[in-house]
Write an enzyme that holds these catalytic residues in place. Structure first.
Site, PDB file in Angstrom:
ATOM      1  N   CYS A 111      43.774  41.090  32.696  1.00 21.13           N
ATOM      2  CA  CYS A 111      42.615  40.817  33.569  1.00 21.13           C
ATOM      3  C   CYS A 111      41.816  42.069  33.916  1.00 21.13           C
ATOM      4  CB  CYS A 111      43.075  40.119  34.843  1.00 21.13           C
ATOM      5  SG  CYS A 111      44.040  38.660  34.497  1.00 21.13           S
ATOM      6  N   HIS A 249      38.197  41.017  39.930  1.00 16.92           N
ATOM      7  CA  HIS A 249      38.834  39.960  39.137  1.00 16.92           C
ATOM      8  C   HIS A 249      39.141  38.765  40.040  1.00 16.92           C
ATOM      9  CE1 HIS A 249      41.367  37.664  36.655  1.00 16.92           C
ATOM     10  NE2 HIS A 249      42.495  38.024  37.239  1.00 16.92           N
ATOM     11  N   ASN A 279      40.940  31.406  37.450  1.00 16.60           N
ATOM     12  CA  ASN A 279      41.209  32.745  36.925  1.00 16.60           C
ATOM     13  C   ASN A 279      41.001  32.731  35.410  1.00 16.60           C
ATOM     14  OD1 ASN A 279      42.378  35.071  35.909  1.00 16.60           O
ATOM     15  ND2 ASN A 279      44.183  34.985  37.226  1.00 16.60           N
TER      16      ASN A 279
HETATM   17  N1  ACO Z   1      51.254  22.885  43.945  1.00 19.50           N
HETATM   18  C1  ACO Z   1      52.088  22.629  44.964  1.00 19.50           C
HETATM   19  N2  ACO Z   1      53.093  23.455  45.316  1.00 19.50           N
HETATM   20  C2  ACO Z   1      53.248  24.583  44.606  1.00 19.50           C
HETATM   21  C3  ACO Z   1      52.413  24.920  43.525  1.00 19.50           C
HETATM   22  C4  ACO Z   1      51.382  24.014  43.202  1.00 19.50           C
HETATM   23  N3  ACO Z   1      50.515  24.237  42.185  1.00 19.50           N
HETATM   24  N4  ACO Z   1      52.818  26.093  43.008  1.00 19.50           N
HETATM   25  C5  ACO Z   1      53.868  26.513  43.743  1.00 19.50           C
HETATM   26  N5  ACO Z   1      54.130  25.589  44.708  1.00 19.50           N
HETATM   27  C6  ACO Z   1      55.176  25.636  45.720  1.00 19.50           C
HETATM   28  C7  ACO Z   1      56.369  26.474  45.291  1.00 19.50           C
HETATM   29  O1  ACO Z   1      57.273  25.696  44.529  1.00 19.50           O
HETATM   30  C8  ACO Z   1      56.929  26.881  46.614  1.00 19.50           C
HETATM   31  O2  ACO Z   1      57.668  25.807  47.152  1.00 19.50           O
HETATM   32  P1  ACO Z   1      59.086  26.046  47.905  1.00 19.50           P
HETATM   33  O3  ACO Z   1      58.745  26.907  49.080  1.00 19.50           O
HETATM   34  O4  ACO Z   1      59.520  24.673  48.255  1.00 19.50           O
HETATM   35  O5  ACO Z   1      59.938  26.742  46.898  1.00 19.50           O
HETATM   36  C9  ACO Z   1      55.712  27.057  47.499  1.00 19.50           C
HETATM   37  O6  ACO Z   1      54.657  26.316  46.871  1.00 19.50           O
HETATM   38  C10 ACO Z   1      55.279  28.499  47.665  1.00 19.50           C
HETATM   39  O7  ACO Z   1      55.210  29.110  46.368  1.00 19.50           O
HETATM   40  P2  ACO Z   1      54.807  30.626  46.193  1.00 19.50           P
HETATM   41  O8  ACO Z   1      54.871  30.984  44.745  1.00 19.50           O
HETATM   42  O9  ACO Z   1      55.595  31.458  47.163  1.00 19.50           O
HETATM   43  O10 ACO Z   1      53.273  30.571  46.663  1.00 19.50           O
HETATM   44  P3  ACO Z   1      52.293  31.755  47.032  1.00 19.50           P
HETATM   45  O11 ACO Z   1      51.789  31.571  48.394  1.00 19.50           O
HETATM   46  O12 ACO Z   1      52.854  33.096  46.655  1.00 19.50           O
HETATM   47  O13 ACO Z   1      51.056  31.486  46.057  1.00 19.50           O
HETATM   48  C11 ACO Z   1      50.091  32.240  43.984  1.00 19.50           C
HETATM   49  C12 ACO Z   1      51.275  31.545  44.659  1.00 19.50           C
HETATM   50  C13 ACO Z   1      48.845  31.420  44.230  1.00 19.50           C
HETATM   51  C14 ACO Z   1      50.377  32.339  42.490  1.00 19.50           C
HETATM   52  C15 ACO Z   1      49.887  33.656  44.560  1.00 19.50           C
HETATM   53  O14 ACO Z   1      51.123  34.344  44.603  1.00 19.50           O
HETATM   54  C16 ACO Z   1      48.902  34.459  43.755  1.00 19.50           C
HETATM   55  O15 ACO Z   1      47.738  34.139  43.637  1.00 19.50           O
HETATM   56  N6  ACO Z   1      49.325  35.597  43.225  1.00 19.50           N
HETATM   57  C17 ACO Z   1      48.458  36.463  42.430  1.00 19.50           C
HETATM   58  C18 ACO Z   1      48.432  36.016  41.015  1.00 19.50           C
HETATM   59  C19 ACO Z   1      47.487  36.907  40.239  1.00 19.50           C
HETATM   60  O16 ACO Z   1      46.742  37.670  40.818  1.00 19.50           O
HETATM   61  N7  ACO Z   1      47.491  36.869  38.958  1.00 19.50           N
HETATM   62  C20 ACO Z   1      46.550  37.781  38.312  1.00 19.50           C
HETATM   63  C21 ACO Z   1      47.026  38.305  37.181  1.00 19.50           C
HETATM   64  S1  ACO Z   1      46.755  37.132  35.952  1.00 19.50           S
HETATM   65  C22 ACO Z   1      46.521  38.009  34.535  1.00 19.50           C
HETATM   66  O17 ACO Z   1      46.625  39.193  34.441  1.00 19.50           O
HETATM   67  C23 ACO Z   1      46.262  37.156  33.333  1.00 19.50           C
END
Ligand code: ACO
Length: 324
Positions: A111, A249, A279
């Site tokens: 990214c 990004h 994204n």
């Molecule tokens: N729908 C419903 N529930 C979900 C989903 C979904 N799509 N995805 C995860 N959950 C649940 C999980 O199972 C978890 O449940 P649990 O507590 O019962 O185990 C809960 O939601 C929390 O999950 P987390 O992974 O802790 O959620 P978080 O608040 O961290 O959000 C996210 C996740 C959106 C991915 C966030 O961490 C994020 O945006 N991180 C940055 C990612 C990024 O920047 N990527 C860029 C690089 S990409 C590249 O280089 C190609």
């Protein structure tokens, strides 16, 4: 003469995939996706390749100005989802548009790819090239495990790019800081490639999809990436109030808010399109740029001080201060 971004264009697949559409194929819902990421919908290809999207961007750039593709000195495509290991997407674009005098290569910094590619393009201009295309293009849908709600809801397909020319009478590319931390390479991987040689005795991995430690990337982006943005402002002696726009990004709307808080740059300066396209990895920064050039916010007259910031797999990151 100095490098200047003079045109932008984009290409998005026609097929929309809303959060409600996704909730029909995996256990997720609009409320979770919207509150955690800010994404409402994304586009996915049904027939097009990464090359198709990038060729479309290149043709639109050419049509906007009616210039001859043979005048292009280079084509750089930032992508982590090429269609082949070789030829590169850039070579295919070069062939498709008849840019017979252009060197062409792909650059993979996930990214961060577009910021890295723009930096390379500016160096090519500085060392004598007259003009070239820099395109970020991805079909993330082919890397996504459509059974995995933790990653599938985040990504979208698309491409966008710029024409960069040696037409500025003063330096518009002020400074950039590009960085990488390979010790965190396992935070985002996709996909592992098998070695099917009869001589290979190692273990072949069969992990075809994107795997991401979302929390680790979120923390890295808020800490390290914001720190680099501030370093860039410090070394260029730029006051945060002087920044007109930040194009970061588009990984997560909450991340953009966290970056605004960490850097002290007002949130309304962070331009965004994540709600509509998700994204799109290396396409995300040029897609935002083209949106705001097209609606007249950024007239590309060299007066808008803009901070471009990419971050992603590698881990890689990069910030660039440029007048658009
Ligand atoms: N729908 C419903 N529930 C979900 C989903 C979904 N799509 N995805 C995860 N959950 C649940 C999980 O199972 C978890 O449940 P649990 O507590 O019962 O185990 C809960 O939601 C929390 O999950 P987390 O992974 O802790 O959620 P978080 O608040 O961290 O959000 C996210 C996740 C959106 C991915 C966030 O961490 C994020 O945006 N991180 C940055 C990612 C990024 O920047 N990527 C860029 C690089 S990409 C590249 O280089 C190609």
């Amino acid at each position: 003469m100095y490098a200047k971004i003079t045109l932008t264009a984009q290409s998005l697949p026609a097929h929309y995939l809303s959060n409600d559409d996704l909730s029909k194929i995996m256990p997720t819902n609009d409320e979770w996706i919207t509150t955690r990421t800010g994404i409402k919908q994304r586009r996915v290809v049904t027939e097009q390749s990464t090359t198709d999207l990038c060729v479309d961007v290149a043709l639109k750039l050419i049509q906007k100005r009616s210039f001859d593709a043979e005048t292009l000195d280079f084509i750089i495509v930032a992508t982590m989802t090429p269609d082949f290991q070789t030829p590169s997407v850039a070579s295919c674009v070069q062939g498709a548009i008849g840019a017979t005098n252009a060197l062409a290569f792909d650059l993979n910094a996930a990214c961060s790819g577009f910021v890295y590619a723009l930096s390379m393009a500016e160096k090519l201009i500085r060392t004598g090239s007259k003009c070239g295309l820099v395109i970020g293009g991805e079909t993330m849908s082919k890397l996504v495990d459509w059974q995995d709600r933790r990653t599938a809801v985040l990504f979208g397909d698309g491409a966008a790019g710029v024409l960069i020319e040696n037409t500025a009478t003063e330096p518009l590319f002020i400074k950039e800081i590009l960085a990488s931390d390979g010790t965190k390479s396992t935070a985002l991987q996709a996909p592992s490639l098998a070695n099917n040689s009869p001589f290979f005795k190692g273990a072949n991995s069969t992990r075809p999809f994107i795997e991401m430690d979302g929390r680790a990337i979120f923390d890295f982006a808020t800490r390290n990436v914001s720190k680099t943005m501030l370093e860039l402002l410090e070394v260029t002696q730029t006051n945060v109030e002087a920044i007109d726009w930040v194009i970061a990004h588009q990984a997560n709307a909450r991340l953009l808010s966290a970056m605004a808080k960490k850097t002290g740059i007002r949130q309304e300066k962070f331009l965004s399109n994540i709600a509509n396209v998700g994204n799109t990895s290396s396409a995300s920064i040029p897609l935002v740029l083209d949106d705001y050039v097209s609606n007249g916010t950024i007239p590309l007259d060299g007066t808008h001080l803009t901070l471009l910031t990419g971050f992603g797999g590698g881990l890689t990151w990069g910030s660039m201060l440029v007048r658009l």
